[in-house]
Design a protein around this motif. Sequence first.
Motif, PDB file in Angstrom:
ATOM      1  N   THR A   1       1.233  -1.053   0.584  1.00  0.00           N
ATOM      2  CA  THR A   1       0.039   0.206   0.208  1.00  0.00           C
ATOM      3  C   THR A   1       0.652   1.362   0.186  1.00  0.00           C
ATOM      4  O   THR A   1       0.951   1.641  -1.026  1.00  0.00           O
ATOM      5  N   GLN A   2       2.438   1.408   0.836  1.00  0.00           N
ATOM      6  CA  GLN A   2       2.950   2.225   0.543  1.00  0.00           C
ATOM      7  C   GLN A   2       3.647   2.693  -0.291  1.00  0.00           C
ATOM      8  O   GLN A   2       3.688   3.780  -0.957  1.00  0.00           O
ATOM      9  N   LEU A   3       3.727   1.939  -0.624  1.00  0.00           N
ATOM     10  CA  LEU A   3       4.409   0.824  -1.993  1.00  0.00           C
ATOM     11  C   LEU A   3       4.081   1.878  -3.032  1.00  0.00           C
ATOM     12  O   LEU A   3       4.356   3.304  -3.931  1.00  0.00           O
ATOM     13  N   VAL A   4       2.666   1.845  -3.470  1.00  0.00           N
ATOM     14  CA  VAL A   4       1.694   2.222  -4.328  1.00  0.00           C
ATOM     15  C   VAL A   4       1.280   3.487  -4.189  1.00  0.00           C
ATOM     16  O   VAL A   4       1.275   4.717  -5.124  1.00  0.00           O
ATOM     17  N   ARG A   5       0.765   4.046  -2.858  1.00  0.00           N
ATOM     18  CA  ARG A   5       0.217   5.620  -2.821  1.00  0.00           C
ATOM     19  C   ARG A   5       1.932   6.532  -2.840  1.00  0.00           C
ATOM     20  O   ARG A   5       2.134   7.682  -3.410  1.00  0.00           O
ATOM     21  N   ASN A   6       3.444   6.287  -2.848  1.00  0.00           N
ATOM     22  CA  ASN A   6       4.655   6.518  -3.247  1.00  0.00           C
ATOM     23  C   ASN A   6       4.474   6.836  -4.530  1.00  0.00           C
ATOM     24  O   ASN A   6       4.453   8.092  -5.998  1.00  0.00           O
ATOM     25  N   VAL A   7       4.356   5.482  -5.785  1.00  0.00           N
ATOM     26  CA  VAL A   7       4.382   5.561  -7.113  1.00  0.00           C
ATOM     27  C   VAL A   7       2.763   6.400  -7.933  1.00  0.00           C
ATOM     28  O   VAL A   7       3.434   6.723  -9.081  1.00  0.00           O
ATOM     29  N   PHE A   8       1.984   5.889  -7.497  1.00  0.00           N
ATOM     30  CA  PHE A   8       0.744   6.261  -8.080  1.00  0.00           C
ATOM     31  C   PHE A   8       1.001   7.719  -8.671  1.00  0.00           C
ATOM     32  O   PHE A   8       0.723   8.284  -9.786  1.00  0.00           O
ATOM     33  N   PRO A   9       1.375   8.683  -7.582  1.00  0.00           N
ATOM     34  CA  PRO A   9       1.088  10.058  -7.946  1.00  0.00           C
ATOM     35  C   PRO A   9       1.958  10.414  -8.938  1.00  0.00           C
ATOM     36  O   PRO A   9       1.897  11.164  -9.928  1.00  0.00           O
TER      37      PRO A   9
END
Lengths: 151, 151
Positions: B108-116
């Motif tokens: 979850t943390q990773l996708v929150r970083n990458v997505f923006p």
Amino acid sequence: METGDSRERTDRLALGAWVKLARSAESVSTRIHGHLAAYRLTVSQFGVLEALYHVGPLSQRSLARKILKSTGNMTHVLNNMEKRGLVRRQPDPKDRRAVEVHLTRKGTQLVRNVFPRHAEIVRREMSILNTTEQHELGRLCRKLGLQTKEP
Amino acid sequence: METGDSRERTDRLALGAWVKLARSAESVSTRIHGHLAAYRLTVSQFGVLEALYHVGPLSQRSLARKILKSTGNMTHVLNNMEKRGLVRRQPDPKDRRAVEVHLTRKGTQLVRNVFPRHAEIVRREMSILNTTEQHELGRLCRKLGLQTKEP
DNA sequence: GCCATATTGTTTGATATCAAACAATCCCGT
DNA sequence: ACGGGATTGTTTGATATCAAACAATATGGC
């Protein structure tokens, strides 16, 4: 450049358009290329046949650029096609690093067989869009794809 | 249905539109997904993260359908992601054949970083088209992609 | 309830693909 | 000339992908 709100909106629009573009390309591609298996051709191999047939002999590098694959991969693809006698490598007299890739007679016959079927399938797949829509799709995609590659 | 001449014309139009669609999708994809390497993510892995993040837990089969890959490949992709602790497989109580794939906190943390960053890059790439054009592109692609998969 | 059929995930074997390192050759500036 | 940097094709090692066969479970018709 924009307020946060308008930014979110443009992000959503861009993401939506991109996802639809990617998914449609992928699913149409699957449907269009299904028939290639019958000729034991991969998509890359078909791309090479098509390029050589319509443009004439090309260097490996040009071929790689045309079908958007790496040159290492192109070596591999051409090795397989050469084994099957579809293409022939011929040293380029003007540049001793380079080779000219030629269609053999067998390769020419094959592409002459495959291409009409291919065109028919593409026509059928795209026929969900009317003429105007196909023009417009082409225009938008060209604009997108033409984005500068090396500045 | 049509005379030979008009048939050739529609073939050319369809082929042109299809080639432009395929090429633009491929070259935009390359540009958009370049940044994923920095996170050691493949396109498929990113697709899985995105799907789980926005839709919630999913079976492997649903994931495979979402990112248009085979189920065999999905097993492989998820094995790699599980090794890295990005996802977790959880037996589905309602169907003992199936598993529910969940994002871990790390995932979850990773996708929150990458997505923006991803959204920003997509917005930039698509910004060559104005708002109306992006809408239109989305509409045309959706129509194309929605072609019946299983009759 | 029971069996035939379908569905889910895994394994396996074959290809395809890329990036990076490499060798040979070209080309340009001095 | 010529020497350094660019270009061309190949090799290599790592991944990704698919199709097909498989095992386990579910489901629906009888």
